[in-house]
Design a protein around this motif. Structure first.
Motif, PDB file in Angstrom:
ATOM      1  N   ASP A 168      45.827  43.946  36.645  1.00 16.52           N
ATOM      2  CA  ASP A 168      46.964  43.058  36.297  1.00 16.52           C
ATOM      3  C   ASP A 168      47.282  42.273  37.355  1.00 16.52           C
ATOM      4  N   LEU A 169      46.609  42.560  38.695  1.00 19.64           N
ATOM      5  CA  LEU A 169      47.069  41.869  39.851  1.00 19.64           C
ATOM      6  C   LEU A 169      45.827  40.979  40.324  1.00 19.64           C
ATOM      7  N   THR A 170      45.218  40.717  39.489  1.00 24.73           N
ATOM      8  CA  THR A 170      43.865  39.856  39.983  1.00 24.73           C
ATOM      9  C   THR A 170      43.906  38.797  39.154  1.00 24.73           C
ATOM     10  N   LEU A 171      43.743  37.311  39.762  1.00 24.97           N
ATOM     11  CA  LEU A 171      43.673  36.192  39.274  1.00 24.97           C
ATOM     12  C   LEU A 171      42.180  35.628  39.080  1.00 24.97           C
ATOM     13  N   GLY A 172      41.514  36.114  40.191  1.00 23.03           N
ATOM     14  CA  GLY A 172      39.913  35.590  40.057  1.00 23.03           C
ATOM     15  C   GLY A 172      39.313  36.102  41.138  1.00 23.03           C
ATOM     16  N   LEU A 173      37.726  36.256  40.977  1.00 25.29           N
ATOM     17  CA  LEU A 173      36.926  37.182  41.593  1.00 25.29           C
ATOM     18  C   LEU A 173      35.755  36.263  42.086  1.00 25.29           C
ATOM     19  N   GLU A 174      35.312  36.757  43.049  1.00 27.81           N
ATOM     20  CA  GLU A 174      33.655  36.351  43.606  1.00 27.81           C
ATOM     21  C   GLU A 174      32.895  37.396  43.379  1.00 27.81           C
ATOM     22  N   VAL A 175      31.776  37.294  42.713  1.00 29.73           N
ATOM     23  CA  VAL A 175      31.047  38.512  42.367  1.00 29.73           C
ATOM     24  C   VAL A 175      29.324  38.047  42.490  1.00 29.73           C
ATOM     25  N   VAL A 176      28.602  39.052  43.049  1.00 25.41           N
ATOM     26  CA  VAL A 176      27.337  38.942  43.156  1.00 25.41           C
ATOM     27  C   VAL A 176      26.663  39.628  42.178  1.00 25.41           C
ATOM     28  N   LEU A 177      25.841  39.029  41.204  1.00 21.09           N
ATOM     29  CA  LEU A 177      25.187  39.719  40.095  1.00 21.09           C
ATOM     30  C   LEU A 177      23.818  40.442  40.646  1.00 21.09           C
ATOM     31  N   ALA A 178      23.457  41.099  39.573  1.00 17.74           N
ATOM     32  CA  ALA A 178      22.393  42.125  40.249  1.00 17.74           C
ATOM     33  C   ALA A 178      21.172  41.341  40.533  1.00 17.74           C
ATOM     34  N   ASP A 179      20.919  40.284  40.025  1.00 17.86           N
ATOM     35  CA  ASP A 179      19.758  39.363  40.517  1.00 17.86           C
ATOM     36  C   ASP A 179      19.986  38.594  41.776  1.00 17.86           C
ATOM     37  N   GLY A 180      21.251  38.588  42.369  1.00 16.66           N
ATOM     38  CA  GLY A 180      21.615  37.751  43.473  1.00 16.66           C
ATOM     39  C   GLY A 180      22.234  36.567  43.305  1.00 16.66           C
ATOM     40  N   ARG A 181      22.423  36.102  42.077  1.00 12.78           N
ATOM     41  CA  ARG A 181      23.070  35.012  41.667  1.00 12.78           C
ATOM     42  C   ARG A 181      24.812  35.360  42.141  1.00 12.78           C
ATOM     43  N   THR A 208      28.452  48.874  38.697  1.00  6.62           N
ATOM     44  CA  THR A 208      27.435  48.977  37.754  1.00  6.62           C
ATOM     45  C   THR A 208      26.961  47.724  37.303  1.00  6.62           C
ATOM     46  N   LEU A 209      27.649  46.625  37.443  1.00  6.30           N
ATOM     47  CA  LEU A 209      27.581  45.063  36.913  1.00  6.30           C
ATOM     48  C   LEU A 209      27.303  44.209  37.826  1.00  6.30           C
ATOM     49  N   GLY A 210      27.674  44.432  39.174  1.00  7.33           N
ATOM     50  CA  GLY A 210      27.574  43.564  40.006  1.00  7.33           C
ATOM     51  C   GLY A 210      28.435  44.016  41.337  1.00  7.33           C
ATOM     52  N   VAL A 211      28.433  43.206  42.541  1.00  9.53           N
ATOM     53  CA  VAL A 211      29.180  43.569  43.563  1.00  9.53           C
ATOM     54  C   VAL A 211      30.287  42.489  43.717  1.00  9.53           C
ATOM     55  N   ILE A 212      31.541  42.967  43.705  1.00 12.23           N
ATOM     56  CA  ILE A 212      32.447  41.976  43.853  1.00 12.23           C
ATOM     57  C   ILE A 212      32.681  41.874  45.330  1.00 12.23           C
ATOM     58  N   THR A 213      32.881  40.783  45.896  1.00 12.23           N
ATOM     59  CA  THR A 213      32.801  40.502  47.168  1.00 12.23           C
ATOM     60  C   THR A 213      34.159  39.744  47.657  1.00 12.23           C
ATOM     61  N   ALA A 214      34.740  39.216  47.109  1.00 17.91           N
ATOM     62  CA  ALA A 214      36.028  38.702  47.078  1.00 17.91           C
ATOM     63  C   ALA A 214      37.150  38.612  45.918  1.00 17.91           C
ATOM     64  N   ALA A 215      38.755  38.595  46.078  1.00 15.11           N
ATOM     65  CA  ALA A 215      39.374  38.342  44.967  1.00 15.11           C
ATOM     66  C   ALA A 215      40.561  37.504  45.264  1.00 15.11           C
ATOM     67  N   ALA A 216      40.904  36.801  44.161  1.00 18.46           N
ATOM     68  CA  ALA A 216      42.280  36.051  44.329  1.00 18.46           C
ATOM     69  C   ALA A 216      43.232  37.023  43.647  1.00 18.46           C
ATOM     70  N   LEU A 217      44.520  37.440  44.458  1.00 18.45           N
ATOM     71  CA  LEU A 217      45.287  38.455  44.079  1.00 18.45           C
ATOM     72  C   LEU A 217      46.601  37.921  43.796  1.00 18.45           C
ATOM     73  N   LYS A 218      47.457  38.383  42.960  1.00 13.73           N
ATOM     74  CA  LYS A 218      48.996  37.915  42.636  1.00 13.73           C
ATOM     75  C   LYS A 218      49.897  38.634  43.971  1.00 13.73           C
ATOM     76  N   LEU A 219      50.774  37.731  44.290  1.00 10.33           N
ATOM     77  CA  LEU A 219      51.752  38.172  45.120  1.00 10.33           C
ATOM     78  C   LEU A 219      53.083  37.936  44.595  1.00 10.33           C
ATOM     79  N   PHE A 220      53.701  38.598  45.268  1.00  7.89           N
ATOM     80  CA  PHE A 220      55.275  38.921  44.455  1.00  7.89           C
ATOM     81  C   PHE A 220      56.579  38.620  45.395  1.00  7.89           C
ATOM     82  N   ALA A 221      57.606  38.514  45.160  1.00  8.04           N
ATOM     83  CA  ALA A 221      58.856  38.464  46.183  1.00  8.04           C
ATOM     84  C   ALA A 221      58.986  39.916  46.738  1.00  8.04           C
ATOM     85  N   LEU A 222      59.277  39.981  47.934  1.00  7.07           N
ATOM     86  CA  LEU A 222      59.619  41.137  48.664  1.00  7.07           C
ATOM     87  C   LEU A 222      60.984  41.548  48.107  1.00  7.07           C
TER      88      LEU A 222
END
Ligand code: 2HG
Ligand code: ZN
Length: 476
Positions: A168-181, A208-222
Motif C-alpha cells: 500500500d505504501l509503494t508507488l513505483g519499482l525498479e526491478v532486475v529480471l531473471a535474464d538481466g533486463r 522469486t521473480l526478480g530482484v527489486i533494486t529501488a522503490a518509489a514510496l509514499k510519504l505522509f504528514a508527520l
C-alpha cells in the motif's frame, strides 16, 4: 540430484562485476549470509556479491542466466521464514543488497521518496523525517531490515492499521529480471492506468521473480502530536470494543492497536533488561498498547485519549490504563511491546504461527487456538499477541521451562496443521505478514486454491523460465 556448483569461470565473471570489495568468499565472511535469523536453516554458498548499482545487479543476473546459476537475494536477513537463506547444497550465490543504500530523491510536495533496496527501514524513516514527512512502516527489526526485504515480503508491522502494508505504501519499482533486463518504473504517481499492475507482482514475491533494486514510496504528514497509552482489558472481545470506541473518537488517527497477553508482558519484564510493566498492579489478563497519531485538528490528544479510556472504564471495557506523559515513557511502552519476540527467544524454544483472520474473529481464534494448545502441547503455553487491529496475531507457543526441547519442537508439524485448519475455518490466512519463504512452501501448495496456484506457477515460469530466482522459496 543436487545442482552442480557454479563453474570457476562463472564465479570469476561474477567477481569481475563487483570488484574485490564487492565479493565475499572466505568462510568467515560468508557465515552471516548462510543462516537465517531464527536459526532454522543452515545453508551454504560459494560467493556473496555486494552490488552497488542496478547495472551491477543486471550484469550479475545476465551471467547467472547465461550459466544457469541460482541466486538468492538478501536484505537485512531478518526473515522469519527462511526466505533469504541459500540452500544447503551450496550451488546458489547470494546477492546482498546492503551497498545499494542510497536515498535517490525525496519530494515532500509530492509526498514521495525514491529509495534503494539496501537502505535500512530506519534510514528510510530518517530520510523522510529530515524532510518533515513520515514514512510510516514500522517494525521491531527496522534497524537492520532493508527496504528490498520489506517489499519482497510485503512487510506489515505496527502501523498497518492506519497506513497499510508495504504494498500500500509503494508507488513505483525498479526491478532486475531473471535474464538481466531492467524494468524501470519509479515514477511516483498516484494515478497511472497504463495496463497491468505488474509492480504488485514483485511485492511479496520474496525474490522469486526478480530482484527489486529501488522503490518509489509514499510519504505522509508527520503527526502533529502523538498520544500513547497502555490499557488493561478483561478479554480480547473487550479489546475490540475498545478499538471501536477509539475509532469513534479519533477516526483514522488510531495508528496502532497492539494486544499483549499478561504472560507476554511478564516474560518481557523477566528476560529483557530495562523493561518494566507500567501497569504492574493491574491484574488484567490482557493489555493493549494504543497510539493516536493526531493531526493539528485534534488538540491535546493525550487528554482526549485519557477521557476515552475513562469512559471505556465506566463501561467495564477497560480496567486500568496509563498514559505516556513524555516521549521517553511512550518509548518505554513500545519497548515492552517490541521486546516480546526477544523475551520469547530467551525463554526457550517457540512454535510460531503468523495468522490473520477478520478482526471480528480474533476472540474466537484466541479461544479455540488456546484450547488447541492446551489439548495438544502439554509442555507449552500460548503467547498470542500482536496486531489485533489488523486481525493479525502471532499465535506463538513457548516451551515450558524444564521440558525437553526436542519433544517440544516435534509438536510443530501437527500443531501447525491443526492451527492452520482452525484459521481456514475462520476465513483467515496462515501467512499474514512474515511471508512463505521456505518454511511454508508445502502449506501454500496444500492450502491454496488450485487455480490460484497454477496462476502463480504460470507467472513464475514466464518471468523465470530457468528457475534461477530464489529456488525453493514460495513455490517448489
Ligand atoms: C512482531 O510483531 C513480529 O513482533 C515478530 O512480527 C513476531 O516473533 C514473532 O512471532
Ligand atoms: Zn508482527
Amino acid at each position: 540430484m543436487p545442482p552442480r556448483p557454479p563453474a570457476p569461470s562463472t564465479l570469476a565473471d561474477l567477481r569481475a562485476v563487483v570488484g574485490v570489495a564487492g565479493a565475499l568468499d572466505a568462510p568467515a565472511d560468508l557465515a552471516p549470509y548462510v543462516e537465517d535469523f531464527r536459526g532454522l536453516y543452515h545453508g551454504s554458498t560459494p560467493l556473496v556479491l555486494l552490488p552497488s548499482s542496478v547495472e551491477d545487479v543486471a550484469r550479475i543476473l545476465a551471467i547467472c542466466d547465461r550459466d544457469r546459476v541460482a541466486v538468492v537475494p538478501q536484505g537485512g536477513n531478518t526473515s522469519y521464514c527462511g526466505g533469504a537463506t541459500p540452500a544447503e547444497h551450496g550451488a546458489e550465490i547470494v546477492i546482498a543488497m546492503r551497498r545499494m543504500n542510497r536515498i535517490r530523491a525525496v519530494d515532500p510536495a509530492n509526498d514521495s521518496m525514491i529509495v534503494e533496496a539496501g537502505c535500512t527501514l530506519a534510514a528510510a524513516q530518517d530520510a523522510a523525517r529530515a524532510a518533515g514527512r513520515l514514512f510510516p512502516l514500522s517494525l521491531g527489526s527496522e534497524g537492520s531490515a532493508q527496504i528490498g526485504g520489506n517489499l519482497s515480503t510485503n512487510a506489515g508491522g505496527t502501523a498497518v492499521l492506519r497506513y497499510g502494508m508495504m504494498r500500500d505504501l509503494t508507488l513505483g519499482l525498479e526491478v532486475v529480471l531473471a535474464d538481466g533486463r531492467v524494468l524501470r518504473a519509479l515514477q511516483p504517481l498516484r494515478k497511472d492506468n497504463t495496463g497491468y499492475d505488474w509492480k504488485s507482482l514483485f511485492i511479496g514475491a520474496e525474490g522469486t521473480l526478480g530482484v527489486i533494486t529501488a522503490a518509489a514510496l509514499k510519504l505522509f504528514a508527520l503527526p502533529a502530536d502523538t498520544a500513547t497509552a497502555l490499557a488493561g482489558v478483561p478479554s480480547p472481545a473487550a479489546a475490540l470494543e475498545l478499538l471501536l470506541r477509539l475509532r469513534e473518537h479519533f477516526g483514522e488517527a488510531v495508528s496502532s492497536f497492539e494486544l499483549l497477553p499478561r504472560r507476554a508482558v511478564e516474560l518481557t519484564v523477566r528476560h529483557v533488561d530495562g523493561v518494566a510493566n507500567p501497569l504492574a498492579d493491574d491484574s488484567s489478563p490482557w493489555f493493549v498498547l494504543i497510539e493516536i497519531g493526531a493531526s493539528r485538528a485534534i488538540a491535546d490528544p493525550t487528554t482526549r485519549l485519557g477521557e476515552a479510556l475513562a469512559s471505556a472504564a465506566e463501561a467495564a471495557t477497560v480496567a486500568g490504563a496509563v498514559l505516556a506523559t513524555s516521549a521517553a515513557q511512550a518509548q518505554a511502552f513500545w519497548r515492552l511491546r517490541e521486546s516480546v519476540p526477544e523475551a520469547q527467544r530467551r525463554h526457550g524454544a517457540s512454535l510460531k504461527h503468523d495468522l490473520a483472520v477478520p478482526v471480528s474473529a480474533v476472540p474466537r481464534l484466541i479461544e479455540l487456538g488456546t484450547a488447541l494448545v492446551e489439548r495438544s502441547v502439554p509442555d507449552g503455553e500460548t503467547i498470542a499477541y500482536g496486531h489485533v487491529g489488523d486481525g493479525n496475531l502471532h499465535f506463538n507457543v513457548s516451551q515450558r521451562p524444564g521440558t525437553d526441547r526436542a519433544t517440544f519442537l516435534a509438536r510443530q508439524a501437527p500443531l501447525q496443521a491443526a492451527m492452520f485448519d482452525l484459521v481456514a475455518s475462520l476465513g483467515g490466512s496462515f501467512s499474514a505478514e512474515h511471508g512463505i519463504g521456505r518454511l511454508k512452501v508445502e502449506e501454500l501448495e496444500r492450502r491454496t486454491d488450485p487455480v490460484e496456484l497454477e496462476l502463480m506457477r504460470t507467472l513464475k515460469r514466464a518471468l523465470d523460465p530457468q528457475g534461477i530466482m530464489n529456488p525453493g522459496k514460495v513455490l517448489r
